[in-house]
Design an enzyme around this catalytic site. Structure first.
Site, PDB file in Angstrom:
ATOM      1  CB  ALA A  68      -9.251  31.922 -38.863  1.00 28.18           C
ATOM      2  N   GLY A 107      -9.953  29.785 -33.927  1.00 30.95           N
ATOM      3  CA  GLY A 107      -9.381  31.053 -33.494  1.00 30.95           C
ATOM      4  C   GLY A 107     -10.277  31.763 -32.481  1.00 30.95           C
ATOM      5  CD  GLU A 110      -5.931  29.188 -31.898  1.00 29.83           C
ATOM      6  OE1 GLU A 110      -6.407  29.578 -32.984  1.00 29.83           O
ATOM      7  OE2 GLU A 110      -4.771  28.773 -31.762  1.00 29.83           O
ATOM      8  CD  GLU A 130      -8.363  25.668 -35.104  1.00 34.18           C
ATOM      9  OE1 GLU A 130      -8.800  24.716 -34.425  1.00 34.18           O
ATOM     10  OE2 GLU A 130      -8.313  26.833 -34.682  1.00 34.18           O
TER      11      GLU A 130
HETATM   12  N1  CAA Z   1     -15.005  31.371 -41.781  1.00 35.88           N
HETATM   13  C1  CAA Z   1     -15.765  31.823 -42.781  1.00 35.88           C
HETATM   14  N2  CAA Z   1     -17.062  31.543 -42.924  1.00 35.88           N
HETATM   15  C2  CAA Z   1     -17.631  30.764 -41.995  1.00 35.88           C
HETATM   16  C3  CAA Z   1     -16.895  30.246 -40.917  1.00 35.88           C
HETATM   17  C4  CAA Z   1     -15.531  30.581 -40.821  1.00 35.88           C
HETATM   18  N3  CAA Z   1     -14.756  30.167 -39.813  1.00 35.88           N
HETATM   19  N4  CAA Z   1     -17.713  29.494 -40.170  1.00 35.88           N
HETATM   20  C5  CAA Z   1     -18.914  29.546 -40.742  1.00 35.88           C
HETATM   21  N5  CAA Z   1     -18.873  30.311 -41.848  1.00 35.88           N
HETATM   22  C6  CAA Z   1     -19.984  30.656 -42.729  1.00 35.88           C
HETATM   23  C7  CAA Z   1     -20.457  29.470 -43.541  1.00 35.88           C
HETATM   24  O1  CAA Z   1     -19.723  29.325 -44.715  1.00 35.88           O
HETATM   25  C8  CAA Z   1     -21.903  29.832 -43.791  1.00 35.88           C
HETATM   26  O2  CAA Z   1     -21.919  30.756 -44.849  1.00 35.88           O
HETATM   27  P1  CAA Z   1     -23.149  30.813 -45.879  1.00 35.88           P
HETATM   28  O3  CAA Z   1     -24.361  31.059 -45.045  1.00 35.88           O
HETATM   29  O4  CAA Z   1     -22.769  31.894 -46.812  1.00 35.88           O
HETATM   30  O5  CAA Z   1     -23.154  29.456 -46.535  1.00 35.88           O
HETATM   31  C9  CAA Z   1     -22.314  30.577 -42.529  1.00 35.88           C
HETATM   32  O6  CAA Z   1     -21.091  31.002 -41.917  1.00 35.88           O
HETATM   33  C10 CAA Z   1     -23.085  29.747 -41.537  1.00 35.88           C
HETATM   34  O7  CAA Z   1     -22.387  28.538 -41.313  1.00 35.88           O
HETATM   35  P2  CAA Z   1     -23.134  27.138 -41.303  1.00 35.88           P
HETATM   36  O8  CAA Z   1     -24.116  27.080 -42.410  1.00 35.88           O
HETATM   37  O9  CAA Z   1     -22.085  26.112 -41.244  1.00 35.88           O
HETATM   38  O10 CAA Z   1     -23.942  27.240 -39.926  1.00 35.88           O
HETATM   39  P3  CAA Z   1     -24.084  26.162 -38.759  1.00 35.88           P
HETATM   40  O11 CAA Z   1     -24.817  26.852 -37.676  1.00 35.88           O
HETATM   41  O12 CAA Z   1     -24.580  24.891 -39.311  1.00 35.88           O
HETATM   42  O13 CAA Z   1     -22.590  25.883 -38.247  1.00 35.88           O
HETATM   43  C11 CAA Z   1     -20.401  26.374 -37.419  1.00 35.88           C
HETATM   44  C12 CAA Z   1     -21.841  26.878 -37.653  1.00 35.88           C
HETATM   45  C13 CAA Z   1     -20.406  25.217 -36.425  1.00 35.88           C
HETATM   46  C14 CAA Z   1     -19.623  27.526 -36.884  1.00 35.88           C
HETATM   47  C15 CAA Z   1     -19.794  25.847 -38.741  1.00 35.88           C
HETATM   48  O14 CAA Z   1     -19.973  26.809 -39.735  1.00 35.88           O
HETATM   49  C16 CAA Z   1     -18.321  25.555 -38.638  1.00 35.88           C
HETATM   50  O15 CAA Z   1     -17.948  24.469 -38.242  1.00 35.88           O
HETATM   51  N6  CAA Z   1     -17.484  26.548 -39.026  1.00 35.88           N
HETATM   52  C17 CAA Z   1     -16.058  26.347 -39.078  1.00 35.88           C
HETATM   53  C18 CAA Z   1     -15.445  26.477 -37.726  1.00 35.88           C
HETATM   54  C19 CAA Z   1     -13.979  26.297 -37.851  1.00 35.88           C
HETATM   55  O16 CAA Z   1     -13.477  25.356 -38.423  1.00 35.88           O
HETATM   56  N7  CAA Z   1     -13.234  27.247 -37.244  1.00 35.88           N
HETATM   57  C20 CAA Z   1     -11.811  27.190 -37.270  1.00 35.88           C
HETATM   58  C21 CAA Z   1     -11.344  28.072 -38.360  1.00 35.88           C
HETATM   59  S1  CAA Z   1      -9.631  27.852 -38.592  1.00 35.88           S
HETATM   60  C22 CAA Z   1      -8.916  28.809 -37.420  1.00 35.88           C
HETATM   61  O17 CAA Z   1      -9.535  29.396 -36.616  1.00 35.88           O
HETATM   62  C23 CAA Z   1      -7.420  28.808 -37.553  1.00 35.88           C
HETATM   63  C24 CAA Z   1      -6.700  29.499 -36.485  1.00 35.88           C
HETATM   64  O18 CAA Z   1      -6.240  28.889 -35.548  1.00 35.88           O
HETATM   65  C25 CAA Z   1      -6.385  30.937 -36.572  1.00 35.88           C
END
Ligand code: CAA
Length: 704
Positions: A68, A107, A110, A130
């Site tokens: 998400a 997500g 998922e 999450e």
């Molecule tokens: N939403 C919005 N922005 C996101 C994102 C997300 N899920 N994941 C990454 N980004 C953005 C970061 O903020 C970053 O933005 P900037 O460059 O503007 O700072 C950019 O993408 C790159 O991210 P990283 O610098 O973190 O890059 P990385 O390669 O080191 O890591 C990653 C990548 C492992 C995906 C890490 O960003 C991460 O852990 N993201 C979160 C993943 C997460 O928690 N997903 C679950 C979301 S909740 C959900 O999905 C709920 C549901 O059930 C519906």
């Protein structure tokens, strides 16, 4: 640019028999509104096109989807939701294959679980992180994953939140194949085969077989919960994750999904999740420098040199070795060098005994580290990090020598935690290459790296330090030159108050208990005992400052854990702090000697006096432009000092409590104290008067 919308593309292969839906929403295919609505349109098109016999969903090399769009949380939800998309997939009679390269998280995973098949590259990782945002997977993940891999394995993945490598996901049954070679072509072959096989495509929601062990043994998930929830002390998200998996076992799919959604909605508005989402973005912001020109390029780093093989030097060398960067450690004497390198090897051996490192991996890492007593080796380093004793004259001498020997353009860093980097830089003829790289002990474990920007430090040097931080897995924050920089400067305010609390009526275990209850892993006195009380004593003596109780303990030879006694008593070979009547006697006598009438001090006052003075100092740090953002301070305290992540860091916490309350309490304590630093800081006063929080402050540049 896709043909469905800006982020989704629809094309066909095999004369229209296979629909390929590509997700391209850089950088990580977060499932924002455009991606979700594009996906619905594309899936409906595949469904309605009679020529199409199978569908493949594919992301980019970096990510199938990282889940998400976290920045949409807390805003009104715009349909279609991810749940709608997965429900749509459930209605399809044609097989849908998720082709996962890079990451499929949250997500994103998922969505893949809602497809009928999942194939992945070898390097792909899937997971449900999450819980790290104080949430649970809210689009069926807690219901589908247990049906694919069993409730126990699913609970471990969902409560742990860590990504799982493709090979493990395959072994568990979360994905159907790991494909080597040309991934897109191979995934297309897989999809083609499924189209040819015909029949009703398998849906995760219909599977019951893997739930059988948990159904047969109702206590199974209790045991799993006991094991996994112990570490997370009553936090709502991990517990809700377990409840959702329980629902997968005990309820029909649709009922289970309803339960999952209800739990998700509850968590979404929880203060813990709000804090953890703040930390997610704060961590990424902290690595950015608002005044860095876009044209600045970091310098290539192939080799590092660390000067000093003490605890810090050894830990820093491990950081480089762990990241595969060859590192040279320089000492003045062979005996000290051997001792230092032995300590490094011992640390790796401990990791092996805990199962977190293999022998082969240790050998590889040790091979990256080489020691020498030849100072000339400084010339080998693209970065040179000095980690010697905290003494200005010594550091100045060393930097003058480094200046003579280091290759032109090398990054020259000091790991000092207290000394003026400008003065150190002046010992060289290249102050533009000099900055602070302040690691936290143990350097190979603690994630924080404060990068100290001195007045002449170039952007190139800063960009290089930030890039090194990223490569060695640190969370970085650029700070200014001031006493203690950001973290230790705030800590000093807490230390002063902790000592005063003892003099006024509290005992070390009362103070530690309040700080533990707040969520820190350790109280200040147990931490002092661990670090060694003699360290602060030596610094105080050099500065001519006193700390009545700590000084008395040190004079009695009580240096902390290493001498078996400090603020607490320790049994031989044990790190468990035991309250000590001797210490109580020393404290009571000191209060009496200083003419302080002791009183009963409650936990609330202790907590306020531990936290608010630090927040006050944070306000001064911001006013002096020693930090760029209030949220940088949060990151420093979370990753350097164990501030509980679910409280979002000191400045975020202050905003939640309300700044006017904090101002009033500080004013109250200041009126009754000799500690002048308790007086509310001007910026705290100002923001409180305006009814604002620290979050309202704009990003600023570091004052140099
Ligand atoms: N939403 C919005 N922005 C996101 C994102 C997300 N899920 N994941 C990454 N980004 C953005 C970061 O903020 C970053 O933005 P900037 O460059 O503007 O700072 C950019 O993408 C790159 O991210 P990283 O610098 O973190 O890059 P990385 O390669 O080191 O890591 C990653 C990548 C492992 C995906 C890490 O960003 C991460 O852990 N993201 C979160 C993943 C997460 O928690 N997903 C679950 C979301 S909740 C959900 O999905 C709920 C549901 O059930 C519906």
């Amino acid at each position: 640019m896709g043909n469905i919308n800006a982020v989704v593309n629809f094309e066909t292969a095999d004369d229209g028999r296979i629909a390929v839906i590509s997700l391209d929403n850089p950088p990580v295919n977060a499932l924002g509104h455009a991606l979700r609505s594009g996906l619905v349109a594309a899936i409906e098109r595949a469904r309605d096109d009679h020529a199409v016999a199978a569908v493949m969903l594919i992301g980019t090399a970096r990510a199938f989807s990282a889940g998400a769009d976290i920045s949409e949380f807390g805003k009104p939800r715009k349909p279609p939701s991810l749940i709608d998309i997965v429900a749509l997939l459930d209605t399809l009679a044609k097989p849908v294959v998720a082709a996962i390269s890079g990451l499929a998280l949250g997500g994103g995973f998922e969505l893949a679980l809602g497809c009928h098949y999942r194939v992945a590259t070898q390097s792909a990782r899937v997971g449900l992180p999450e819980v790290k945002l104080g949430l649970l997977p809210g689009a069926g993940g807690t219901q589908r994953l247990p049906r694919l891999i069993g409730a126990e394995a699913a609970a471990e993945i969902i409560i742990g939140g860590d990504p799982v490598p493709a090979a493990k996901a395959l072994a568990l049954g979360a994905i159907d194949a790991v494909l080597e070679g040309d991934f897109r072509a191979k995934a297309l072959d897989f999809t083609r085969a499924k189209a040819a096989a015909g029949g009703k495509p398998p849906r995760a929601r219909d599977r019951e077989d893997k739930l059988a062990p948990a159904k047969a043994d109702p206590a199974l998930l209790d045991r799993v919960g006991e094991k996994l929830l112990r570490r997370v002390k009553g936090l709502p998200a991990p517990k809700a994750c377990l409840d959702a998996v329980r629902a997968a076992v005990n309820l029909a799919f649709d009922e289970g999904q309803k339960k999952e959604l209800a739990l998700f909605m509850e968590l979404l508005t929880s203060p813990e999740s709000k804090a953890q989402r703040h930390v997610f973005f704060a961590e990424r912001e902290a690595a950015k420098l608002p005044d860095m020109p876009a044209s600045v390029k970091e310098k290539p780093i192939h080799r590092a040199v660390v000067i000093g093989a003490g605890t810090m030097g050894g830990g820093i060398a491990m950081c480089f070795a762990n990241a595969g960067i060859p590192v040279r450690v320089i000492e003045t004497e062979q005996a000290a060098l051997t001792r230092g390198l032995d300590r490094v090897a011992e640390n790796y051996r401990i990791a092996i005994s805990r199962g977190s490192l293999t022998e082969a991996e240790m050998d590889k890492r040790m091979a990256q580290i080489s020691g020498t007593i030849d100072f000339g080796a400084v010339a080998e380093g693209d970065v040179v990090i000095e980690a010697v004793f905290e003494e200005m004259d010594l550091k100045r001498r060393i930097f003058a020598d480094i200046d003579r020997l280091a290759k032109p353009g090398a990054l020259l860093a000091s790991n000092t935690s207290t000394l003026d980097i400008n003065e150190i830089a002046r010992a060289t003829k290249r102050p533009e290459d000099v900055l602070g790289m302040h690691f936290f002990s143990p350097a190979n474990v603690m994630r924080l790296l404060e990068i100290v920007r001195a007045s002449k430090t170039s952007f190139e040097a800063l960009a290089t330090a930030l890039s090194i931080g990223r490569r060695i897995g640190k969370v970085t924050s650029v700070v200014g030159v001031c006493d203690g920089f950001v973290g230790n400067r705030m800590l000093a305010r807490r230390t002063t108050q902790a000592e005063m609390l003892l003099l006024e009526g509290a005992l070390p275990w009362d103070v530690d208990a309040a700080v533990l209850a707040f969520g820190f892993p350790m109280g200040p006195f147990a931490m002092g005992d661990l670090a060694g009380l003699d360290v602060g004593w030596r610094i105080r003596k050099a500065r001519g400052v006193k700390a009545a109780i700590s000084d008395t303990l040190c004079e009695a030879g009580r240096f902390g854990q290493k001498t078996g006694a400090g603020y607490y008593r320790y049994e031989p070979g044990s790190r468990t702090p035991n309250p000590d009547p001797e210490v109580e006697k020393i404290i009571l006598a000191t209060s009496e000697r200083l003419g302080i009438k002791r009183r009963r001090i409650g936990a609330e006052e202790i907590t306020e006096r531990m936290m608010y003075p630090m927040i006050n100092e944070g306000a001064r740090i911001l006013e002096e432009r020693m930090a760029m953002r209030a949220s940088d301070i949060d990151i420093i305290w979370i990753y350097g000092y164990g501030w509980p992540v679910w409280r979002g860091g000191p400045m975020f916490y202050a905003d939640q409590v309300g700044l006017s309350h904090i101002r009033d309490r500080l004013a109250h304590y200041a009126a009754n104290s000799t500690d002048k630093m308790l007086t509310p800081a001007p910026w705290l006063e100002k923001l409180a008067a305006e009814g604002k929080g620290f979050a309202s402050l704009p990003v600023q540049t570091i004052a140099v």
